[in-house]
Design an enzyme around this catalytic site. Sequence first.
Site, PDB file in Angstrom:
ATOM      1  N   ASP A  21     -26.449  25.229  51.873  1.00 29.59           N
ATOM      2  CA  ASP A  21     -26.894  25.474  53.224  1.00 29.59           C
ATOM      3  C   ASP A  21     -27.648  24.205  53.610  1.00 29.59           C
ATOM      4  O   ASP A  21     -28.608  23.583  52.969  1.00 29.59           O
ATOM      5  CB  ASP A  21     -28.140  26.625  53.401  1.00 29.59           C
ATOM      6  CG  ASP A  21     -28.226  26.633  54.764  1.00 29.59           C
ATOM      7  OD1 ASP A  21     -27.666  26.347  55.804  1.00 29.59           O
ATOM      8  OD2 ASP A  21     -29.131  27.393  55.010  1.00 29.59           O
ATOM      9  N   ASN A  23     -28.291  23.436  57.355  1.00 32.91           N
ATOM     10  CA  ASN A  23     -29.032  23.496  58.616  1.00 32.91           C
ATOM     11  C   ASN A  23     -29.770  24.791  58.945  1.00 32.91           C
ATOM     12  O   ASN A  23     -29.957  25.368  60.014  1.00 32.91           O
ATOM     13  CB  ASN A  23     -27.877  23.961  59.826  1.00 32.91           C
ATOM     14  CG  ASN A  23     -26.970  24.989  59.494  1.00 32.91           C
ATOM     15  OD1 ASN A  23     -26.911  25.753  58.399  1.00 32.91           O
ATOM     16  ND2 ASN A  23     -25.924  25.396  60.558  1.00 32.91           N
ATOM     17  N   ASP A  25     -29.735  28.086  58.013  1.00 31.98           N
ATOM     18  CA  ASP A  25     -29.505  29.633  58.746  1.00 31.98           C
ATOM     19  C   ASP A  25     -29.083  30.453  57.378  1.00 31.98           C
ATOM     20  O   ASP A  25     -28.719  31.708  57.621  1.00 31.98           O
ATOM     21  CB  ASP A  25     -28.313  29.493  59.688  1.00 31.98           C
ATOM     22  CG  ASP A  25     -27.010  28.747  58.951  1.00 31.98           C
ATOM     23  OD1 ASP A  25     -26.926  28.548  57.885  1.00 31.98           O
ATOM     24  OD2 ASP A  25     -25.976  29.031  59.616  1.00 31.98           O
ATOM     25  N   ASP A  29     -22.450  25.464  54.226  1.00 34.06           N
ATOM     26  CA  ASP A  29     -21.741  24.718  55.038  1.00 34.06           C
ATOM     27  C   ASP A  29     -20.848  23.499  54.849  1.00 34.06           C
ATOM     28  O   ASP A  29     -21.108  23.129  53.650  1.00 34.06           O
ATOM     29  CB  ASP A  29     -22.677  24.336  56.631  1.00 34.06           C
ATOM     30  CG  ASP A  29     -23.991  23.984  56.017  1.00 34.06           C
ATOM     31  OD1 ASP A  29     -23.940  23.016  55.314  1.00 34.06           O
ATOM     32  OD2 ASP A  29     -25.109  24.371  56.522  1.00 34.06           O
ATOM     33  N   ASP A  98      -7.706  27.166  52.187  1.00 34.71           N
ATOM     34  CA  ASP A  98      -7.166  28.684  51.933  1.00 34.71           C
ATOM     35  C   ASP A  98      -6.202  28.921  53.153  1.00 34.71           C
ATOM     36  O   ASP A  98      -6.618  28.599  54.399  1.00 34.71           O
ATOM     37  CB  ASP A  98      -8.418  29.755  51.886  1.00 34.71           C
ATOM     38  CG  ASP A  98      -8.071  30.732  50.776  1.00 34.71           C
ATOM     39  OD1 ASP A  98      -7.054  31.323  51.056  1.00 34.71           O
ATOM     40  OD2 ASP A  98      -9.100  30.969  49.655  1.00 34.71           O
ATOM     41  N   ASP A 199      -2.987  32.865  50.330  1.00 35.15           N
ATOM     42  CA  ASP A 199      -3.879  34.220  50.083  1.00 35.15           C
ATOM     43  C   ASP A 199      -2.533  35.285  49.868  1.00 35.15           C
ATOM     44  O   ASP A 199      -1.639  35.346  50.894  1.00 35.15           O
ATOM     45  CB  ASP A 199      -4.694  34.478  51.082  1.00 35.15           C
ATOM     46  CG  ASP A 199      -5.291  35.649  50.880  1.00 35.15           C
ATOM     47  OD1 ASP A 199      -6.139  36.066  50.103  1.00 35.15           O
ATOM     48  OD2 ASP A 199      -5.489  36.642  51.678  1.00 35.15           O
ATOM     49  N   GLU A 256      -1.218  32.936  45.504  1.00 38.26           N
ATOM     50  CA  GLU A 256      -1.921  34.122  44.775  1.00 38.26           C
ATOM     51  C   GLU A 256      -1.010  35.152  44.648  1.00 38.26           C
ATOM     52  O   GLU A 256      -0.437  35.923  45.619  1.00 38.26           O
ATOM     53  CB  GLU A 256      -3.255  34.351  45.706  1.00 38.26           C
ATOM     54  CG  GLU A 256      -3.799  35.485  44.941  1.00 38.26           C
ATOM     55  CD  GLU A 256      -4.616  36.668  46.026  1.00 38.26           C
ATOM     56  OE1 GLU A 256      -5.703  37.266  45.433  1.00 38.26           O
ATOM     57  OE2 GLU A 256      -4.318  36.870  46.949  1.00 38.26           O
ATOM     58  N   HIS A 329     -13.532  33.977  43.424  1.00 36.31           N
ATOM     59  CA  HIS A 329     -14.587  34.936  44.091  1.00 36.31           C
ATOM     60  C   HIS A 329     -14.341  36.197  44.328  1.00 36.31           C
ATOM     61  O   HIS A 329     -15.059  36.814  44.818  1.00 36.31           O
ATOM     62  CB  HIS A 329     -14.517  34.167  45.594  1.00 36.31           C
ATOM     63  CG  HIS A 329     -13.024  34.404  46.209  1.00 36.31           C
ATOM     64  ND1 HIS A 329     -11.947  33.822  45.798  1.00 36.31           N
ATOM     65  CD2 HIS A 329     -12.653  35.350  47.123  1.00 36.31           C
ATOM     66  CE1 HIS A 329     -11.030  34.304  46.431  1.00 36.31           C
ATOM     67  NE2 HIS A 329     -11.166  35.034  47.210  1.00 36.31           N
ATOM     68  N   ASP A 330     -13.255  36.632  43.800  1.00 41.00           N
ATOM     69  CA  ASP A 330     -12.874  38.039  43.626  1.00 41.00           C
ATOM     70  C   ASP A 330     -13.336  38.668  42.237  1.00 41.00           C
ATOM     71  O   ASP A 330     -12.977  39.828  41.929  1.00 41.00           O
ATOM     72  CB  ASP A 330     -11.199  38.207  43.704  1.00 41.00           C
ATOM     73  CG  ASP A 330     -11.036  38.035  45.293  1.00 41.00           C
ATOM     74  OD1 ASP A 330     -11.799  38.205  46.077  1.00 41.00           O
ATOM     75  OD2 ASP A 330      -9.881  37.553  45.420  1.00 41.00           O
TER      76      ASP A 330
HETATM   77  C1  NOJ Z   1      -7.241  37.791  48.337  1.00 39.30           C
HETATM   78  C2  NOJ Z   1      -8.660  37.286  48.454  1.00 39.30           C
HETATM   79  O1  NOJ Z   1      -8.890  36.407  47.250  1.00 39.30           O
HETATM   80  C3  NOJ Z   1      -9.643  38.354  48.655  1.00 39.30           C
HETATM   81  O2  NOJ Z   1     -10.709  37.637  48.714  1.00 39.30           O
HETATM   82  C4  NOJ Z   1      -9.216  38.866  49.936  1.00 39.30           C
HETATM   83  O3  NOJ Z   1     -10.085  40.081  50.133  1.00 39.30           O
HETATM   84  C5  NOJ Z   1      -7.944  39.393  50.050  1.00 39.30           C
HETATM   85  N1  NOJ Z   1      -6.925  38.343  49.497  1.00 39.30           N
HETATM   86  C6  NOJ Z   1      -7.453  39.705  51.309  1.00 39.30           C
HETATM   87  O4  NOJ Z   1      -7.169  38.515  52.144  1.00 39.30           O
END
Ligand code: NOJ
Length: 561
Positions: A21, A23, A25, A29, A98, A199, A256, A329-330
Amino acid sequence: MLKKWWHNTIGYQIYPKSFQDTNEDGIGDLKGIIAHLDDLADLGINVIWLCPINKSPMKDHGYDVSDYEEIDPMFGCKEDLQELILEAEKRGIKILMDLVINHTSSEHPWFQKALKNPDGEYGKYYIIKEGKDGKEPNNWRSIFGGSAWEPIKDTNLYYLHLFTKWQPDLNWENPILREKIYKMINGWLNLGIRGFRVDAISHLKKDFSYTNLPPDGNDGYVNGFPYFSNVNGIGTFLNELKENTFQRYDAMTIGEVDENLPSDIFSDFVGENGYFSTIFDFCHAELHVNSAQWKNKPIAFIDELKKVLFAKQAVVKGKGMLCNYLENHDLSRVVERFIPEKEIDFYSKSMVGGINFFMPGIVFLYQGQTIGMMDYKKETIKSFQDPTTFILYEEYLKSGITEAEALAQINLKTREHARTPMQWNANPYAGFSQVEPWFGVNPNYNEINYEAQKNNSHSLYAFYKKMIALRKSEEYQELFIYGDFIPKYETESGIIGYQRNLGNKSVLIINNAKSEETALPITEKIKKVLISNYNNDILSNESIHLQRYQFVVLELDSSIK
Ligand code: NOJ
């Protein structure tokens, strides 16, 4: 294999909300990413994938786009992105965005217009169907739980959402919509974006037969993957997409694909004329050493991991390249997924980092992985942020388990573990922000942080840096990209070993993924230890002696093969 510019990718995935971050908040960013480009260049990476930065109500943290042409103000503006592209380029780093085109946000103006007039032009941008007997058009379950259909107020109509109800699926059968999407993509490529992570791409095509299927759960719904994943004819869309966009710009694309691609269509996806450059494949994504199946069986777990990784290499061989990643991130943090808790330390963390790093394919790392960030387990469900966590939590409760047990399940596997703010230093909020961040910082930031590791030659960060330098080195780069992959010690439990051969060069990679020392026979002569996470002497009497969680990359003397 025809050589491509992206074959030498050492990628780095950034989750912008949690990176830096600037700024005040509490949200990361684009300027924060620019501020760390020197650090990323120091690590040695050459491609960055940014998780979604388009305008979004953030119901799914940006995977719900409400304006494809704009950057969400929480991240900055287009000029910031342009600056990032230019500054990154100066350091030899290319930027990928993405691309979320299976669905939009329910706040996207297209969808808002579709709701107002489902029979009109914009109604055809989405998948809208009549209900049946006062119920949904069919009993498909959304990938995030519950029905995949949401009623449209004051009508008998429903719209399809494979993810949350705030993410209505786009109707790719509509050529007008497809044209708009291509134009938008080319706009970003014209700005200097060098490619995309695409995605949920296997879901673009749906089978419109919509019959109810026998439920596979107490909720009355069914996993409808055969009807909305890699459905026959998806290739026509994916080819058209490529030809109208990516191909024209020599862009790098990573699709993906959240299910096992049948081996006979692998080349269609990642072959020389495939829809994408490479894919993120999910073969190891569900494996967790602390799940009921593997609890207290860490070696059997490693053997399973080896099996799926090797099987995937066999499938892709000669067809194209996989993208070797361990975190994103998943997913929760990889060391937590692969190593029993009491065994987690520098050695096991570095060994894990090496597991697929030198396999054929390209490499992708996730922010925090190279300093060994860990899961931050929460004491209350209220500390989480993601709607999917709450959907899952409710489902657990409905299944009859207690709140404490449901929380334990969430803490075990939640994807939110990957989203805690980056731990840059030991300052308040780990140096991520001056103010309280949008999501809790892991309290272990005093010990685990970038600053503490960057100048320490024995740190995990230094180890990753060494692996990257070796993979990119002039001497070995070709071998690691194009060399053959030959499994070794396949029947040795707890060992993941393989050889890479190209011309007269040969390298042996061994992970001792066990908490005990081990000795393995070796007939070849070792020319050089290229990487090791220990400083020991490993060779004696035609056997290699490895410490617990030792990882080695050894150059073999190929003249004595
Ligand atoms: C895969 C993404 O990696 C995930 O974070 C997202 O929730 C789903 N696709 C839906 O877009």
